[in-house]
Scaffold this motif. Structure first.
Motif, PDB file in Angstrom:
ATOM      1  N   ALA A 177     -11.177   0.695  -1.209  1.00 54.52           N
ATOM      2  CA  ALA A 177     -10.663  -0.587  -0.710  1.00 54.52           C
ATOM      3  C   ALA A 177     -11.459  -1.028   0.515  1.00 54.52           C
ATOM      4  O   ALA A 177     -11.920  -0.204   1.310  1.00 54.52           O
ATOM      5  N   ARG A 178     -11.636  -2.325   0.671  1.00 53.85           N
ATOM      6  CA  ARG A 178     -12.468  -2.869   1.754  1.00 53.85           C
ATOM      7  C   ARG A 178     -12.090  -2.341   3.141  1.00 53.85           C
ATOM      8  O   ARG A 178     -12.984  -1.959   3.902  1.00 53.85           O
ATOM      9  N   PRO A 179     -10.809  -2.270   3.538  1.00 53.24           N
ATOM     10  CA  PRO A 179     -10.484  -1.747   4.872  1.00 53.24           C
ATOM     11  C   PRO A 179     -10.865  -0.276   5.067  1.00 53.24           C
ATOM     12  O   PRO A 179     -10.987   0.193   6.183  1.00 53.24           O
ATOM     13  N   HIS A 180     -11.070   0.442   3.977  1.00 55.62           N
ATOM     14  CA  HIS A 180     -11.435   1.854   4.052  1.00 55.62           C
ATOM     15  C   HIS A 180     -12.928   2.046   4.301  1.00 55.62           C
ATOM     16  O   HIS A 180     -13.357   3.149   4.621  1.00 55.62           O
ATOM     17  N   PHE A 214     -15.444   5.183   8.776  1.00 51.51           N
ATOM     18  CA  PHE A 214     -16.445   6.210   8.506  1.00 51.51           C
ATOM     19  C   PHE A 214     -16.594   7.147   9.706  1.00 51.51           C
ATOM     20  O   PHE A 214     -16.664   8.363   9.556  1.00 51.51           O
ATOM     21  N   ASP A 215     -16.639   6.586  10.916  1.00 51.24           N
ATOM     22  CA  ASP A 215     -16.762   7.403  12.127  1.00 51.24           C
ATOM     23  C   ASP A 215     -15.565   8.329  12.301  1.00 51.24           C
ATOM     24  O   ASP A 215     -15.712   9.503  12.638  1.00 51.24           O
ATOM     25  N   ASN A 268      -5.465  -3.994   7.165  1.00 49.10           N
ATOM     26  CA  ASN A 268      -6.847  -4.188   7.594  1.00 49.10           C
ATOM     27  C   ASN A 268      -7.359  -2.863   8.148  1.00 49.10           C
ATOM     28  O   ASN A 268      -6.642  -1.869   8.184  1.00 49.10           O
ATOM     29  N   ALA A 269      -8.603  -2.846   8.591  1.00 50.96           N
ATOM     30  CA  ALA A 269      -9.199  -1.592   9.067  1.00 50.96           C
ATOM     31  C   ALA A 269      -8.446  -1.032  10.272  1.00 50.96           C
ATOM     32  O   ALA A 269      -8.239   0.180  10.365  1.00 50.96           O
ATOM     33  N   ALA A 270      -8.016  -1.880  11.195  1.00 51.27           N
ATOM     34  CA  ALA A 270      -7.299  -1.407  12.387  1.00 51.27           C
ATOM     35  C   ALA A 270      -5.967  -0.759  12.010  1.00 51.27           C
ATOM     36  O   ALA A 270      -5.617   0.309  12.534  1.00 51.27           O
ATOM     37  N   LYS A 271      -5.224  -1.383  11.098  1.00 54.61           N
ATOM     38  CA  LYS A 271      -3.950  -0.809  10.661  1.00 54.61           C
ATOM     39  C   LYS A 271      -4.194   0.499   9.905  1.00 54.61           C
ATOM     40  O   LYS A 271      -3.443   1.462  10.043  1.00 54.61           O
ATOM     41  N   TYR A 272      -5.257   0.530   9.110  1.00 53.90           N
ATOM     42  CA  TYR A 272      -5.578   1.737   8.361  1.00 53.90           C
ATOM     43  C   TYR A 272      -5.931   2.880   9.307  1.00 53.90           C
ATOM     44  O   TYR A 272      -5.515   4.022   9.092  1.00 53.90           O
ATOM     45  N   MET A 300       0.839  -1.170   0.000  1.00 52.94           N
ATOM     46  CA  MET A 300       0.000   0.000   0.000  1.00 52.94           C
ATOM     47  C   MET A 300       0.886   1.235   0.000  1.00 52.94           C
ATOM     48  O   MET A 300       1.881   1.295   0.695  1.00 52.94           O
ATOM     49  N   VAL A 301       0.511   2.184  -0.801  1.00 51.13           N
ATOM     50  CA  VAL A 301       1.175   3.493  -0.821  1.00 51.13           C
ATOM     51  C   VAL A 301       0.110   4.523  -0.514  1.00 51.13           C
ATOM     52  O   VAL A 301      -0.981   4.507  -1.092  1.00 51.13           O
ATOM     53  N   TRP A 302       0.432   5.434   0.396  1.00 45.30           N
ATOM     54  CA  TRP A 302      -0.525   6.459   0.815  1.00 45.30           C
ATOM     55  C   TRP A 302       0.233   7.765   0.915  1.00 45.30           C
ATOM     56  O   TRP A 302       1.309   7.816   1.496  1.00 45.30           O
ATOM     57  N   VAL A 303      -0.303   8.829   0.331  1.00 48.22           N
ATOM     58  CA  VAL A 303       0.414  10.101   0.264  1.00 48.22           C
ATOM     59  C   VAL A 303      -0.464  11.224   0.801  1.00 48.22           C
ATOM     60  O   VAL A 303      -1.668  11.275   0.532  1.00 48.22           O
TER      61      VAL A 303
END
Length: 88
Positions: free
Chosen positions: A54-57, A63-64, A22-26, A1-4
């Motif tokens: 992406a699913r973890p997003h 969302f919260d 996963n969602a927790a890491k995200y 994953m690359v995020w900027v």
């Protein structure tokens, strides 16, 4: 994953992860991102947040988090359907 993180001042920071996210890491990455924005004090409260679908997003916890920090200034797949706000 690359995020900027990009602002009017250019590229602020980037994150590279070779592991599955996963969602927790995200959410951990989002916490780091918010710390950067608060530190910059660069009109972060006027910032928009955009991401892919992406699913973890697309979890309730993500969302919260986004709703808490960006209100309706969010552009991302299904956000408006799940929260009633943001850009369709």
């Amino acid at each position: 994953m690359v995020w900027v993180v990009i602002s009017s001042k250019g590229i602020i920071d980037s994150f590279f992860q070779e592991q599955t996210i996963n969602a927790a890491k995200y959410l951990g990455i989002l916490d780091e991102f918010m710390a950067i924005l608060y530190a910059l004090d660069d009109h972060w409260n006027a910032s928009w947040f955009m991401q892919d679908g992406a699913r973890p997003h697309r979890t309730h916890s993500v969302f919260d988090f986004l709703s808490e920090h960006f209100n309706d200034r969010v552009i991302f797949l299904d956000y408006d359907k799940n929260t009633g706000s943001g850009v369709a």
